[in-house]
Design an enzyme around this catalytic site. Sequence first.
Site, PDB file in Angstrom:
ATOM      1  N   CYS A   1      -4.752   2.424  -3.923  1.00 53.38           N
ATOM      2  CA  CYS A   1      -3.594   2.824  -3.123  1.00 53.38           C
ATOM      3  C   CYS A   1      -2.334   1.930  -3.383  1.00 53.38           C
ATOM      4  O   CYS A   1      -1.577   1.747  -2.403  1.00 53.38           O
ATOM      5  CB  CYS A   1      -3.631   3.322  -1.723  1.00 53.38           C
ATOM      6  SG  CYS A   1      -4.929   4.471  -1.350  1.00 53.38           S
TER       7      CYS A   1
ATOM      8  N   HIS B   1       0.917  -1.236  -0.136  1.00 52.94           N
ATOM      9  CA  HIS B   1      -0.096  -0.054   0.026  1.00 52.94           C
ATOM     10  C   HIS B   1       0.881   1.269  -0.085  1.00 52.94           C
ATOM     11  O   HIS B   1       1.930   1.379   0.525  1.00 52.94           O
ATOM     12  CB  HIS B   1      -0.837  -0.023   1.179  1.00 52.94           C
ATOM     13  CG  HIS B   1      -1.823   1.024   1.392  1.00 52.94           C
ATOM     14  ND1 HIS B   1      -1.507   2.261   1.927  1.00 52.94           N
ATOM     15  CD2 HIS B   1      -3.287   0.675   1.217  1.00 52.94           C
ATOM     16  CE1 HIS B   1      -2.557   3.012   1.742  1.00 52.94           C
ATOM     17  NE2 HIS B   1      -3.721   2.206   1.369  1.00 52.94           N
TER      18      HIS B   1
ATOM     19  N   LYS C   1     -10.458  -0.591  10.347  1.00 49.49           N
ATOM     20  CA  LYS C   1     -10.667  -1.632   9.611  1.00 49.49           C
ATOM     21  C   LYS C   1     -11.010  -3.046  10.528  1.00 49.49           C
ATOM     22  O   LYS C   1     -11.332  -3.960   9.886  1.00 49.49           O
ATOM     23  CB  LYS C   1      -9.515  -2.070   8.690  1.00 49.49           C
ATOM     24  CG  LYS C   1      -9.161  -0.768   7.832  1.00 49.49           C
ATOM     25  CD  LYS C   1      -7.872  -1.183   6.975  1.00 49.49           C
ATOM     26  CE  LYS C   1      -7.235   0.085   6.442  1.00 49.49           C
ATOM     27  NZ  LYS C   1      -8.022   0.302   5.195  1.00 49.49           N
TER      28      LYS C   1
ATOM     29  N   ASP D   1       2.883  -4.616   7.934  1.00 53.99           N
ATOM     30  CA  ASP D   1       1.933  -3.853   7.828  1.00 53.99           C
ATOM     31  C   ASP D   1       0.782  -4.775   8.061  1.00 53.99           C
ATOM     32  O   ASP D   1       0.475  -5.473   7.105  1.00 53.99           O
ATOM     33  CB  ASP D   1       1.930  -3.086   6.385  1.00 53.99           C
ATOM     34  CG  ASP D   1       0.546  -2.405   6.134  1.00 53.99           C
ATOM     35  OD1 ASP D   1      -0.468  -2.538   6.952  1.00 53.99           O
ATOM     36  OD2 ASP D   1       0.496  -1.702   5.222  1.00 53.99           O
TER      37      ASP D   1
ATOM     38  N   GLN E   1      -4.521  -5.178   6.732  1.00 52.65           N
ATOM     39  CA  GLN E   1      -5.659  -6.041   6.122  1.00 52.65           C
ATOM     40  C   GLN E   1      -5.596  -7.354   6.989  1.00 52.65           C
ATOM     41  O   GLN E   1      -6.146  -8.238   6.380  1.00 52.65           O
ATOM     42  CB  GLN E   1      -5.410  -6.078   4.484  1.00 52.65           C
ATOM     43  CG  GLN E   1      -5.565  -4.766   4.026  1.00 52.65           C
ATOM     44  CD  GLN E   1      -7.067  -4.070   4.101  1.00 52.65           C
ATOM     45  OE1 GLN E   1      -7.979  -4.867   4.371  1.00 52.65           O
ATOM     46  NE2 GLN E   1      -7.371  -2.920   3.676  1.00 52.65           N
TER      47      GLN E   1
HETATM   48  N1  PMP Z   1      -1.765  -0.554   4.609  1.00 52.14           N
HETATM   49  C1  PMP Z   1      -2.820  -1.308   4.180  1.00 52.14           C
HETATM   50  C2  PMP Z   1      -2.609  -2.893   3.547  1.00 52.14           C
HETATM   51  C3  PMP Z   1      -4.075  -0.917   3.948  1.00 52.14           C
HETATM   52  O1  PMP Z   1      -5.073  -1.518   3.431  1.00 52.14           O
HETATM   53  C4  PMP Z   1      -4.242   0.500   4.624  1.00 52.14           C
HETATM   54  C5  PMP Z   1      -5.665   1.221   4.270  1.00 52.14           C
HETATM   55  N2  PMP Z   1      -6.140   0.913   3.002  1.00 52.14           N
HETATM   56  C6  PMP Z   1      -3.148   1.165   4.951  1.00 52.14           C
HETATM   57  C7  PMP Z   1      -1.827   0.565   5.240  1.00 52.14           C
HETATM   58  C8  PMP Z   1      -3.437   2.525   5.534  1.00 52.14           C
HETATM   59  O2  PMP Z   1      -4.224   2.608   6.835  1.00 52.14           O
HETATM   60  P1  PMP Z   1      -4.720   3.915   7.505  1.00 52.14           P
HETATM   61  O3  PMP Z   1      -5.420   4.683   6.030  1.00 52.14           O
HETATM   62  O4  PMP Z   1      -6.007   3.551   8.202  1.00 52.14           O
HETATM   63  O5  PMP Z   1      -3.948   4.610   7.967  1.00 52.14           O
END
Ligand code: PMP
Length: 408
Positions: A366, A125, A228, A202, A205
């Site tokens: 993203c 991401h 999430k 990270d 997910q």
């Molecule tokens: N890493 C991953 C794999 C994600 O899916 C996301 C959220 N889409 C993020 C980081 C960022 O999370 P946040 O926007 O809650 O900071």
Amino acid sequence: QTTFDVARVRADFPALHQRIYDGRPLVYLDNAATTQKPQVVIERIRDFYMRENANIHRGVHYLSQLASDAYDEARRLVADFIGAPDPSQVIFTRGTTESINLVAATYGRRHVGEGDEIVLSAMEHHSNIVPWQLLCEEKGARLRVVPVDERGVLDLEALERSLTERTRLVAIAHVSNALGTVNPVREIIRMAHARGIPVLVDGAQAIQHLEVNVAELDCDFYCFSGHKMYGPTGIGILYGKAELLEAMPPYQGGGDMIERVTFERTTFNRLPYKFEAGTPHIAGAIGLGAAVAYLNGLGRAAVAHYEDELLRYATERLQDVPGLRLIGTAPHKVSVLSFVIDGVHPYDAGTLLDQMGIAVRTGHHCAQPLMDRLGLPGTIRASLALYNTREEIDALVEALHRVVRMLR
Ligand code: PMP
């Protein structure tokens, strides 16, 4: 193992029972972006503001004590939930993004120098790319990117080859938000540790789908977001190994993170407060604690089992849609169904699905470098949560048939 009664679970989520537009039942399949919140989380936050609201740690008074206790209890719940050896290793942040930025700005600034390397995967991401890129620019270091194959599976041999004496950190998604691939993080951590390299995972997910135990994984850092995993927005977690966190300089300066301040010199508070400058998102942390308690109550194994079956069902059903191609077919996956349809632009499909009451996400998710790698401008992504049902999958499949008829 308790059985999983999805109808009862759905009753816990008020947002799921709305009708939208001209009375269409909402089918919410954008859970990788954010999940809906159970009543217990909503009520816990409301209760806090109704009865306990005060600032924490500074007040001697009654409400401040209540607020401090609730905040500490939330940290304990999270620590237990992820198997952290001690609650002081659990730092409240704004979310995954801030957790990663914190590590880049503190650990990264201290340990990464000119010519050093940070190893990432091609399926990260943006929030696990850009903070490292910024650090590399500042330090004259560089990123090494481990490729993925057509199925969205990481090339482990390439990962092993990319670990050198210049590698300062491996930063890797536990689960890909764009494909649903579950990466073999335990193995990756073992490979990196064999060369003395720390690993940041990270878990944005992963935490809501898999049983995560940071001590067993032996990861050095683990990051995730409250929103999430059925908790509130604006709150997230950084877990770190104690010796690393102890040695890291602070992230932001301010109140609560100090032990003693003079104009000549400041000494910093102990963990976790060293990394929690200023008034934190107290209600958010308490709400996250309630989400953790909710998930514990359902039973994480039961949730994982239910979600697994649902993903399998959805994967099979989607094959019926003419011209549909699943993107991301790794053998070990959770939650995410990313796909493209011949002759149909993802955005157009998303717009039509929305009109039929079905919420999905379209675009690059993203993860633009991953889309470039796969040669796609974007995909349509349906992402499942514990409250989704087979009937909702059927509704999605039926709607996609209509989309294909309308657009081709
Ligand atoms: N890493 C991953 C794999 C994600 O899916 C996301 C959220 N889409 C993020 C980081 C960022 O999370 P946040 O926007 O809650 O900071």
